[in-house]
Design a protein around this motif. Structure first.
Motif: not given
Ligand code: ADP
Ligand code: MG
Lengths: 279, 321
Positions: B25, B45, B47, B49-50
């Motif tokens: 991620a 989405n 990418s 960020k979270t």
């Molecule tokens: N708990 C998790 N387990 C597996 N994959 C995750 C998890 N959380 C996020 N991802 C993956 O990590 C990547 C980045 O997610 P995220 O940080 O939420 O992106 P954003 O906030 O930019 O939309 C995505 O491909 C998402 O599917």
């Protein structure tokens, strides 16, 4: 002293809010109404069954009332305990309230402690209300034995505490309440069957075959390891109580310590699981 | 300006149940949030960020790399948490409580009590414009009101750093503007803000710097004025003859399809705009407007991410060979 206070402030705040949230859950009220129906319903059933009103009839019928009520309280109580213990943490992980709480100056063990205490408050209140209903029902029948009833409720709570702690620990791995609820039921059922393990050990011990010996040993270890929930059951004492009966205080103290030790072990397990959990 | 948040080759791989299901991620992120700025953390989405934000808050743990907050590495420490306000993405607040009670709860977790607590809660309710709804159940709140309560919750301890995950996503334009205004006000009070968003327009208006994240990689980071390249000049004329049009095009001017009378000419920054104007004048076309055209964040985004997309495609081709 101020350190101790500030350590418990977070957990206490969380516990109070957990309690408030729990009290709003409709399922609690549903269970309470159900137990109301059962407890007072048992009066009518027995009145219906033993219309003759003979001397022996009254005796049998209060016994039956007590039996139904004691069983109802511990069954409804344990269901509520399992349900609440299984859901408080997963719900907050799911709806992200846990994120906001853990981003405040609250450590993960403080969070868990708060949640756990909140659960106990809900369980206790619920048990107290059901106990009060039972008491009223018996009072109507002029069969009141307050001290015995109180002891029995106390022990019932400490049985719930064991179930609660392990259900809570399992819920710390989950983000939905479904699996931990099932696990909680499993714990409750297994915990009530541990006496059979001793049976297994004793019977297996009669042959000298290797496999039997192995099974016997395993059963013995499990018997020592698993909490024996049946020990907390005072159904017989209550149902067959005579005026003037009382519980041995040593036995109660033993059971309470036994429960607290298991509860602490359960909580440590919960923390160990939750400590590095990715939220 | 000092960095309040610093990441060093921060990498996060979510482990899947099976091998090959791992999700990378975040790849070796070097990000710096400086004191007193609004840093817009942008990316589509998924990418990462979270993921970055959760790492900063200690909700998840890095696979490798490290991060420092206010110069410290013990991320879960209460000292750090006391200085950070966080608004999660799409959060929910206890529905059975009133707006004010929610804030009291969070305030108590900071050790606020009594009159201090009351004052702080009153202040933040005022700040987010929720004073009138304070006694209503959260259950009855609109999405915008929930987001405001969320913001208030993040602000209740008056933290130095604010980390907001998609604070305006899903809100109506008026609510967005109001939230943006609040954020600018907070920056002006000296707070540091890290705001993630996948909607560029939202943050273009208020951010000091932007970082663009794509597929777990930070593609660019800097002040908007530095990132946006030299701009063209747009000239709009009426009544342009086909002959003049050809001459302009051969001279490197981009001529768009005429809309009614009007034709739009894009004059690249390396061309002298007066020559174009003279040519139009000679051809008897009339001038409608001449204005510099600023590259938008959206264009920058497409440029940065587009390159990344192309590179990724090429890499794949190469590995296929
Ligand atoms: N708990 C998790 N387990 C597996 N994959 C995750 C998890 N959380 C996020 N991802 C993956 O990590 C990547 C980045 O997610 P995220 O940080 O939420 O992106 P954003 O906030 O930019 O939309 C995505 O491909 C998402 O599917
Ligand atoms: Mg996100």
């Amino acid at each position: 002293m101020t350190n101790v206070l500030s350590f418990f402030r977070g957990p206490w705040t969380i516990a109070m809010y957990t309690w408030r949230e729990g009290m709003r859950k409709k399922i609690l009220i549903a269970f309470l109404i159900l137990s109301l129906l059962v407890i007072f319903g048992s009066n009518f059933i027995t009145a219906f069954l033993f219309e003759t009103g003979s001397q022996s009839g009254t005796d049998v019928d209060t016994k039956l009332i007590k039996d139904i009520c004691v069983t109802a309280i511990s069954l409804f109580g344990v269901l509520i305990t399992i349900f609440i213990s299984a859901s408080v943490v997963p719900n907050e992980v799911d709806n992200k309230v846990a994120y906001t709480i853990l981003s405040k100056p609250v450590r993960r063990y403080q969070y868990l402690l708060g949640k756990f205490i909140g659960v106990q408050l809900i369980v206790l209140l619920n048990l107290a209300l059901m106990g009060a209903l039972f008491f009223v029902a018996l009072y109507i029948k002029e069969e009141v034995m307050p001290s015995l009833l109180l002891m029995s409720l106390l022990l019932t709570y400490f049985m719930f505490l064991i179930v609660s702690a392990f259900t809570f620990a399992i819920s710390c791995t989950a983000s939905s309440a479904v699996l931990p609820t099932i696990a909680g039921l499993f714990i409750y059922i297994t915990g009530n069957l541990t006496e059979y393990l001793k049976d297994v050990y004793e019977r297996a011990g009669q042959t000298t075959q290797l496999l039997d010996a192995l099974i016997g040993k395993t059963a013995l270890y499990l018997w020592h390891l698993l909490p024996n929930l049946k020990a907390f059951n005072m159904r017989n004492e209550i149902v067959y109580a005579q005026p003037g009966d009382f519980m041995q205080i040593e036995r109660i103290m033993m059971l309470v310590s036994y429960s607290v030790i298991f509860a602490i072990a359960g909580f440590i397990l919960a923390y160990w699981i939750f400590r590095r959990r990715e939220l | 300006m000092a960095a309040v948040i610093e990441t060093d080759k921060l990498t996060k791989i979510y482990e899947g149940a099976l091998k090959g299901q791992d999700v990378t991620a975040l790849k070796s992120l070097d990000l710096e949030v400086r004191e007193g700025e609004i840093l817009a953390y942008l990316g589509p989405n998924g990418s990462g960020k979270t993921t970055t934000i959760k790492l900063i808050l200690g909700l998840i743990f890095p696979t490798s790399g490290s991060l420092k907050i206010m110069g410290r590495k013990d991320i879960g420490a209460n000292f750090i948490k006391r200085n950070i306000g966080y608004l999660p993405e799409g959060a929910y607040y206890p529905e059975f409580l009133r707006g004010e009670e929610v804030l009291r709860f969070y305030g108590q977790l900071y050790g606020l009590a009594g009159r201090d607590l009351k004052r702080r809660v009153g202040d933040v309710l005022e700040l987010v414009g929720m004073s009138r709804a304070r006694n209503r159940m959260v259950r009855g709140y609109s999405k915008g009101m929930r987001q405001r309560i969320g913001l208030a919750q993040a602000l209740v301890s008056d933290p130095k750093i604010l980390i907001l995950d998609e604070p305006t996503t899903g809100l109506d334009p008026i609510a967005r503007k109001e939230i943006r205004d609040i954020l600018v006000r907070l920056r002006n009070e000296g707070k540091t803000l890290l705001i993630s968003s996948h909607e560029l327009l939202e943050v273009e208006l208020i951010s000091d710097r932007v970082g663009i994240l794509y597929d777990g990689e930070l593609k660019t980071l800097g002040a908007l004025s530095d990132l946006l390249t030299d701009r063209d000049i747009t000239v709009v004329v009426a009544g342009l003859t086909a002959q003049a049009r050809e001459r302009l095009e051969s001279g490197g001017v981009e001529v768009e399809e005429a809309i009614g009378e009007h034709t739009t000419l894009r004059v690249p920054s390396n061309r002298n705009v007066y020559e174009v104007i003279d040519l139009c004048k000679a051809a008897n076309a009339s001038m409608v407007s001449v204005r510099p055209r600023r590259e938008t964040l959206e264009e920058l985004f497409v440029r940065v991410v587009g390159d990344a997309g192309d590179q990724a495609a090429e890499k794949q081709k190469e590995t296929a060979k």
